[in-house]
Scaffold this motif. Structure first.
Motif, PDB file in Angstrom:
ATOM      1  N   MET B 106      13.564  -1.389   1.644  1.00 47.72           N
ATOM      2  CA  MET B 106      13.508  -0.628   2.895  1.00 47.72           C
ATOM      3  C   MET B 106      14.294  -1.300   4.012  1.00 47.72           C
ATOM      4  N   ILE B 107      14.293  -2.616   4.014  1.00 42.51           N
ATOM      5  CA  ILE B 107      15.091  -3.337   5.018  1.00 42.51           C
ATOM      6  C   ILE B 107      16.580  -3.027   4.803  1.00 42.51           C
ATOM      7  N   GLU B 108      16.975  -3.014   3.535  1.00 45.57           N
ATOM      8  CA  GLU B 108      18.365  -2.660   3.212  1.00 45.57           C
ATOM      9  C   GLU B 108      18.709  -1.247   3.670  1.00 45.57           C
ATOM     10  N   THR B 109      17.740  -0.327   3.591  1.00 41.08           N
ATOM     11  CA  THR B 109      17.980   1.068   3.935  1.00 41.08           C
ATOM     12  C   THR B 109      18.032   1.267   5.460  1.00 41.08           C
ATOM     13  N   GLY B 110      17.635   0.251   6.202  1.00 42.27           N
ATOM     14  CA  GLY B 110      17.761   0.360   7.651  1.00 42.27           C
ATOM     15  C   GLY B 110      16.440   0.335   8.392  1.00 42.27           C
ATOM     16  N   GLN B 111      15.385   0.027   7.692  1.00 42.80           N
ATOM     17  CA  GLN B 111      14.084  -0.090   8.357  1.00 42.80           C
ATOM     18  C   GLN B 111      14.099  -1.306   9.265  1.00 42.80           C
ATOM     19  N   THR B 112      13.412  -1.203  10.408  1.00 45.87           N
ATOM     20  CA  THR B 112      13.501  -2.289  11.384  1.00 45.87           C
ATOM     21  C   THR B 112      12.184  -3.036  11.599  1.00 45.87           C
ATOM     22  N   GLY B 113      11.116  -2.604  10.946  1.00 48.20           N
ATOM     23  CA  GLY B 113       9.857  -3.345  11.037  1.00 48.20           C
ATOM     24  C   GLY B 113       9.080  -3.121   9.759  1.00 48.20           C
ATOM     25  N   LEU B 114       8.228  -4.073   9.393  1.00 53.14           N
ATOM     26  CA  LEU B 114       7.462  -3.927   8.157  1.00 53.14           C
ATOM     27  C   LEU B 114       6.043  -3.446   8.455  1.00 53.14           C
ATOM     28  N   SER B 115       5.467  -2.806   7.468  1.00 53.12           N
ATOM     29  CA  SER B 115       4.090  -2.371   7.628  1.00 53.12           C
ATOM     30  C   SER B 115       3.422  -2.354   6.265  1.00 53.12           C
ATOM     31  N   THR B 116       2.219  -2.922   6.201  1.00 54.36           N
ATOM     32  CA  THR B 116       1.563  -3.121   4.912  1.00 54.36           C
ATOM     33  C   THR B 116       0.302  -2.270   4.772  1.00 54.36           C
ATOM     34  N   ASP B 117       0.219  -1.554   3.666  1.00 54.24           N
ATOM     35  CA  ASP B 117      -1.023  -0.902   3.270  1.00 54.24           C
ATOM     36  C   ASP B 117      -1.711  -1.773   2.233  1.00 54.24           C
ATOM     37  N   PHE B 118      -3.004  -1.928   2.366  1.00 53.52           N
ATOM     38  CA  PHE B 118      -3.762  -2.735   1.409  1.00 53.52           C
ATOM     39  C   PHE B 118      -4.573  -1.830   0.507  1.00 53.52           C
ATOM     40  N   ASP B 119      -4.908  -2.342  -0.661  1.00 54.17           N
ATOM     41  CA  ASP B 119      -5.729  -1.516  -1.552  1.00 54.17           C
ATOM     42  C   ASP B 119      -7.180  -1.511  -1.064  1.00 54.17           C
ATOM     43  N   LEU B 120      -7.974  -0.605  -1.637  1.00 55.45           N
ATOM     44  CA  LEU B 120      -9.329  -0.422  -1.118  1.00 55.45           C
ATOM     45  C   LEU B 120     -10.208  -1.662  -1.294  1.00 55.45           C
ATOM     46  N   PRO B 121     -10.148  -2.344  -2.428  1.00 57.23           N
ATOM     47  CA  PRO B 121     -10.975  -3.555  -2.521  1.00 57.23           C
ATOM     48  C   PRO B 121     -10.641  -4.571  -1.425  1.00 57.23           C
ATOM     49  N   THR B 122      -9.349  -4.735  -1.112  1.00 60.14           N
ATOM     50  CA  THR B 122      -8.973  -5.676  -0.064  1.00 60.14           C
ATOM     51  C   THR B 122      -9.528  -5.214   1.286  1.00 60.14           C
ATOM     52  N   LEU B 123      -9.386  -3.928   1.574  1.00 62.42           N
ATOM     53  CA  LEU B 123      -9.895  -3.398   2.836  1.00 62.42           C
ATOM     54  C   LEU B 123     -11.392  -3.627   2.969  1.00 62.42           C
ATOM     55  N   LEU B 124     -12.097  -3.479   1.861  1.00 63.52           N
ATOM     56  CA  LEU B 124     -13.552  -3.521   1.910  1.00 63.52           C
ATOM     57  C   LEU B 124     -14.119  -4.879   1.551  1.00 63.52           C
ATOM     58  N   GLY B 125     -13.244  -5.869   1.417  1.00 67.40           N
ATOM     59  CA  GLY B 125     -13.723  -7.232   1.238  1.00 67.40           C
ATOM     60  C   GLY B 125     -14.205  -7.567  -0.156  1.00 67.40           C
ATOM     61  N   PHE B 126     -13.635  -6.903  -1.179  1.00 70.18           N
ATOM     62  CA  PHE B 126     -13.981  -7.243  -2.557  1.00 70.18           C
ATOM     63  C   PHE B 126     -12.780  -7.897  -3.245  1.00 70.18           C
ATOM     64  N   ASP B 127     -13.045  -8.889  -4.072  1.00 71.76           N
ATOM     65  CA  ASP B 127     -11.978  -9.454  -4.895  1.00 71.76           C
ATOM     66  C   ASP B 127     -11.615  -8.478  -6.005  1.00 71.76           C
ATOM     67  N   SER B 128     -10.443  -8.674  -6.577  1.00 74.00           N
ATOM     68  CA  SER B 128      -9.968  -7.752  -7.614  1.00 74.00           C
ATOM     69  C   SER B 128     -10.851  -7.758  -8.851  1.00 74.00           C
ATOM     70  N   ASP B 129     -11.638  -8.833  -9.050  1.00 73.27           N
ATOM     71  CA  ASP B 129     -12.496  -8.874 -10.232  1.00 73.27           C
ATOM     72  C   ASP B 129     -13.936  -8.451  -9.920  1.00 73.27           C
ATOM     73  N   ASP B 130     -14.172  -7.955  -8.736  1.00 74.28           N
ATOM     74  CA  ASP B 130     -15.516  -7.479  -8.397  1.00 74.28           C
ATOM     75  C   ASP B 130     -15.768  -6.128  -9.097  1.00 74.28           C
ATOM     76  N   PRO B 131     -16.988  -5.905  -9.607  1.00 75.88           N
ATOM     77  CA  PRO B 131     -17.255  -4.602 -10.254  1.00 75.88           C
ATOM     78  C   PRO B 131     -16.972  -3.418  -9.319  1.00 75.88           C
ATOM     79  N   MET B 132     -17.148  -3.603  -8.031  1.00 70.21           N
ATOM     80  CA  MET B 132     -16.893  -2.513  -7.090  1.00 70.21           C
ATOM     81  C   MET B 132     -15.403  -2.173  -7.001  1.00 70.21           C
ATOM     82  N   ALA B 133     -14.560  -3.074  -7.474  1.00 68.03           N
ATOM     83  CA  ALA B 133     -13.114  -2.836  -7.393  1.00 68.03           C
ATOM     84  C   ALA B 133     -12.605  -2.028  -8.581  1.00 68.03           C
ATOM     85  N   PHE B 134     -13.515  -1.647  -9.477  1.00 72.66           N
ATOM     86  CA  PHE B 134     -13.130  -0.959 -10.714  1.00 72.66           C
ATOM     87  C   PHE B 134     -12.201   0.227 -10.459  1.00 72.66           C
ATOM     88  N   GLY B 135     -11.025   0.164 -11.079  1.00 71.51           N
ATOM     89  CA  GLY B 135     -10.087   1.280 -11.003  1.00 71.51           C
ATOM     90  C   GLY B 135      -9.272   1.355  -9.725  1.00 71.51           C
TER      91      GLY B 135
END
Lengths: 136, 563, 330
Positions: B106-135
């Protein structure tokens, strides 16, 4: 004289927080004379199946917009089979690309209702499903 | 000061009456108008035509000049002449290195700032190996478990040069801690880091619905972050008050701005109660609004929001610095306006909404990919979205004049009317006991659910038109899918392997001791939790461990039953 | 063109006669319990013999009624009680009643939002029921649902009601212990309106004890009870407890008080009187229900009789007689 109403569990599975559609659908079904139980957010397949059994619902409706529908529905349908509750229909809604229709059918999902569906399509689909099965 | 003399207005009214009796009456006799009732999406009545008489009661100093109070005409004197808005497309999926590759594209394409979306487990404070993170791992955003994932995410990207926006909420303070720790390890000057955290907790409970803790504890975490960031990373916006999500769950334009202003007031009160001066932190409050379908309503919404904010800061909080009174806004076009049916139409929808955001004076923008109604955007869709902004910026000459619609009788009247509606809601919130209490009681939630249902009924009845869906329906059109961004099935296992590796090599006794100390600190509301969290991040505590520790102390939020 | 994707999954069981379900209910099958409740609720004629059979196995459970104005925190209290009681090893039944929409007959029911714990799910059975147009208090099927849970071995069984005033008085005649829940900070006028239901309480609970206004609410209720008319035939004096479902504070004292009241009923002999009372009300209730059903069966001809009454060709009593299928002499 039997006066039973169609009962639907509207559920949110996994960590997806988009509940606008689930709530709108709940109101649509209520306004069509059905009895709706809404689960709230962040439910596991086991919790949903437990509630569905206790509430003796005809249909579990799950709306998912997180992209994780295939694994979650697979788990939900397996859980229904484990509890011998396969008489309950599973209806999927939300953002579900057509390429995932076949995997969902294989999981045991009965119907997929697209996001743009109008109220009467949602209501007739559910009514027809339950009527075709008959009362149990 | 008045813009027009009473005599001129009286004369104008007389002329208008004549026009109504002659030309208009004749036209209506020949052909009735299509509808009997014209209004904006949020229900403000629209007149057939606006004249100076419609703005005669608006004092001239309510307009002012760009970059000056009350900022309705824009937050900077030169606006896009001085600096075009930042093209800031959000991206995030899979493992950190997958998102990192997308950033570089995206930087190559001309984007001038970055922006990050996080997955739901990260947003909700679960590690990737937590049962709540399933799927869910890496599904709607990038998966982050430890500081090492943040290192991978920004690998090869100069954090002093490019600003980074982090769409993170309940676990924002942890991600912030990891982010500045990484920057520090790289030897960056923390005072030069630029970027934004979303970290707007109240809107989570009413709209986006990603929460961990009870409401007041979440607000406390935000307070800690604002206080800490103001001192240590003065160019980072520690919050982006996000009306976008209110709209996403059905809120109208008035609700979007009014509710967000109510939240702004609540946060300011919280931070001031912690001993800060409004002028110390208000310049770093930032905003995130939607650009929706009703073109003029949306433009006026941005203008009204700026004036309301300037007045709230100046009159209610007695801010002195102009920087405290200017509402800087990131805009995203309306994802919920996009359709799966004939999805190419989404390009047009997005382009028009983006133009509205520019005419409304935005500071940065994300344009949605045309495939957003299916899944997260493909590379090709993102490129088209960036091109859309570039065409508006560079081809059609809408950036040469600041606030080009300012002074339009219609635009000024609608801006004014919307502002008055916003004040009404703010008064009501004050009377009912303030935003935090009303969030706990579900007041906002109920209003938004009602609005969502009303909108659905309008679409269902055909009153609200969606081209290709309920109007001009092509019965033969198959809902052919766009090319879908593929999900990496290996993503979860990779995260889990890495988690195990980190846990094996770190000093776990240290992590346990720090977690215990964090819990102790959390029991008192006077301590700032950031320093301890930064220690934890550096000690390679996982996101799930840190969030889980506070869950033990504070419990989890329980939503009120509102359907 | 928007259409649904419908897959024909072959997997549907057929109808099992209600009498065949009875042994499964008694053995605690949750599928059977749930289905039996639906049949009671749906008024299946075929199920009445089964429900009669089930009734023989009831009378073991401690039935607790919980009521209070909307917003008092009933669902939260019930969720906390489920947690506490299942931890003690009880199998807890819950029947939560919510109103049906008068317009569509549909309903949005219950509050399962807080019922999260999977471990609890095996020990607790929570059922949401709609009033389905039943006027005045509890629907007969609510108590049949309680019967089913009672026969299946659940105790205590909690009935949670809508909480909108005088109808709640009927809880007294269904439950052994009535808990009235009040939220702190209610205005004086609301308290006055509530006086009618305040008097039915065996136990008063003030929710949200973590809020500063809670102490004042406790004092206000105690004050109102002191002013009470003293018509109570019980030697039990209703305690006022403050609990916080958020912090779990004082949950144990509520559990102890529930146990004490149950013991008091047995020791004082009031239990027998209450049971008698409850059964009497159930008979009346059922009679009223059957009567309504009979009237509804003839209601197809309502319009015709209505017109006749309006034209003075018939009179209301004659019309009612005919609609009920009775002869003129009655």
């Amino acid at each position: 004289m039997s006066t039973n109403k169609i009962r639907v569990l509207v559920a949110k599975l996994g960590l997806d927080g988009h509940d606008r559609g689930a709530k709108v659908v709940s109101r649509i079904l209520r306004d069509a004379g059905m009895e709706v139980i809404y689960t709230g957010l962040y439910k596991t397949p086991t919790q949903v199946v437990n509630a569905a059994i206790q509430e003796d619902v005809d249909v579990i409706g799950v709306s998912l917009l997180s992209g994780s529908h295939v694994p979650l529905f697979r788990e939900l349908c397996k859980c229904l089979r484990d509890h011998k509750a396969e008489h309950i229909f599973v209806v999927a809604g939300g953002v579900i690309p057509e390429q995932d229709y076949e995997p969902l059918r294989e999981c045991g999902v009965d119907v997929i209702i697209p996001q743009e569906a109008r109220a009467d399509l949602i209501v007739t689909t559910i009514t027809e499903l339950v009527e075709a099965r008959g009362r149990i | 000061m008045k813009l027009f003399s009473d005599a001129a207005i009286a004369d104008l009214r007389k002329q208008q009456t004549q026009w109504e009796q002659n030309e208009l009456a004749a036209a209506l006799k020949g052909r009735a108008e299509e509808r009997t009732d014209y209004q904006t999406e949020c229900g403000i009545p629209l007149k057939r035509v606006y004249t100076a008489a419609d703005v005669a009661d608006i004092p001239a100093d309510e307009l002012g000049f760009p970059g000056a109070y009350p900022f309705v005409r824009g937050v900077y004197p030169t606006m896009y002449r001085g600096r075009p808005w930042t093209i800031r497309q959000v991206a995030g999926f899979g493992n950190p290195e997958a998102t990192n590759r997308r950033y570089k594209y995206m930087i190559e394409t001309g984007q001038t700032g970055l922006s990050t979306d996080f997955d739901l487990p990260t947003l909700l404070g679960f590690d990737s190996d937590d049962p709540m993170a399933f799927g869910e791992v890496g599904r709607v955003g990038v998966a982050i478990d430890t500081i090492e994932d943040i290192e991978r995410l920004f690998d090869g990207i100069d954090l002093e040069k490019i600003s980074v926006s982090l769409t993170i909420n309940p676990s924002a303070w942890v991600i912030y801690a990891m982010f500045i720790s990484v920057a520090e390890q790289r030897g960056c000057d923390l005072t030069r880091l630029a970027g934004t955290l979303q970290a707007d907790p109240l809107k989570e409970y009413v709209a986006q619905k990603e929460w961990i803790y009870p409401v007041r504890q979440a607000v406390r975490l935000l307070r800690d972050m604002i206080v800490y960031s103001t001192r240590v990373t003065p160019k980072i916006n520690p919050i982006s008050l996000s009306g976008y999500h209110l709209s996403d769950v059905g809120g109208n334009a008035i609700q979007e701005i009014a509710f967000i202003m109510a939240f702004t007031i609540a946060y300011c009160e919280e931070v001031i109660a912690a001993g800060m001066d409004i002028d110390d932190f208000a310049p770093r409050l930032s905003f995130f609004f939607i650009s929706h379908q009703d073109f003029f309503e949306q433009i006026c919404k941005f203008r009204a929001a700026r004036r309301v904010y300037a007045k709230v800061m100046s009159e209610r909080f007695k801010a002195k610095k102009p920087e405290s009174m200017r509402l800087r806004v990131h805009v995203q076009t309306a994802a919920m306006s996009l359709t799966k049916v004939e999805y190419h139409n989404n390009l047009m929808r997005t382009a028009i909404q983006a133009l509205g955001a520019v005419l409304g004076g935005c500071q940065s923008m994300h344009t949605n990919g045309l495939d957003e109604a299916f899944a997260i955007p493909t590379e090709e869709a993102m490129k088209l979205a960036i091109r859309t902004q570039q065409i508006i910026r560079d081809e059609i000459n809408v950036t040469s004049v600041v606030d080009p619609l300012g002074g339009s009788y219609f635009v000024e009247r609608l801006t004014w009317d919307m502002e008055q509606e916003i004040w009404k809601v703010l008064d009501e919130v004050d009377q009912l006991g303030g935003a935090v209490k009303l969030v706990e009681e579900g007041w906002f939630q109920q209003k938004l659910a009602d609005s969502a249902y009303a909108i659905f009924k309008k679409i269902d009845s055909g009153e609200k038109i969606s081209v290709g869906v309920n109007r001009y329906v092509d019965e033969n059109a198959r809902a052919l899918d766009a090319e879908i961004h593929p999900y990496d099935e290996q993503c979860t296992q990779l995260q889990i392997d890495r988690l195990n590796a980190v846990r094996a090599k770190r000093d776990t006794a240290l992590v346990q001791r720090l977690l215990k100390e964090l819990k102790e600190q959390a029991r008192s509301s006077d301590v700032n939790l950031l320093p301890k969290t930064i220690e934890l991040a550096k000690a390679r505590a996982t996101l799930g461990e840190i969030c889980g520790a506070l869950r033990e102390v504070w419990g989890a939020y329980e939503e009120p039953m509102i359907v | 063109m928007i259409s649904v994707a419908r897959f024909d999954q072959a997997k549907r069981p057929t109808y099992v006669a209600s009498l065949e379900l009875v042994p499964e209910v008694l053995a605690g099958s949750r599928l059977a319990i749930a289905r039996m409740i639906s049949r009671a609720e749906g008024n299946y004629a075929e199920a009445s013999a089964a429900l009669a059979e089930i009734y023989k196995h009831t009378g073991k459970a401690h039935i607790i009624g919980i009521t209070g104005v909307p917003g008092a925190g009933k669902s939260t209290l019930v969720a906390s009680l489920i947690k506490a009681l299942t931890l003690e090893g009880h199998k807890v039944g819950v029947v939560a009643v919510d109103p049906s929409s008068p317009f569509s007959g549909g309903a949005i029911l219950g509050d399962r939002v807080r019922m999260n714990d999977a471990a609890e799910a095996n020990q607790a059975f929570v059922r949401s029921m709609a009033t389905r147009g039943h006027l005045g208090g509890l629907a007969p099927s609510t108590l049949q649902a309680v019967d089913v849970l009672d026969a299946a071995g659940y105790s205590p069984i909690i009935i949670e009601t809508v909480g909108v005033g005088q109808d709640e008085v009927e809880i007294v005649t269904a439950a052994h212990t009535v808990v009235v829940l009040s939220a702190p900070g209610l205005g004086d006028d609301i308290q006055a309106i509530k006086a009618g239901i305040l008097e039915i309480a065996d136990i008063h609970v003030v929710s949200k004890a973590d809020k500063p206004e809670a102490a004042a609410t406790v004092a206000a209720i105690k004050g109102m009870l002191a002013l009470g008319s003293g018509t109570s035939h019980s030697t039990w004096s209703s305690p006022v407890l403050a609990v916080s479902s958020v912090s779990g504070e004082h949950m144990e004292s509520l559990q102890t008080t529930l146990r004490n009241h149950w013991k008091h009923l047995q020791d004082s002999g009031e239990f027998a009187a209450r049971e008698r009372n409850n059964c009497r009300t159930r008979i009346f209730n059922m009679a009223r229900h059957l009567f309504q059903q009979q009237f509804d069966a003839g209601a197809n001809d309502l319009e015709q009789h209505l017109q006749a009454v309006v034209r003075r060709e018939s009179d209301p009593r004659t019309a009612a007689n005919v609609l009920l299928g009775w002869n003129q002499e009655r």
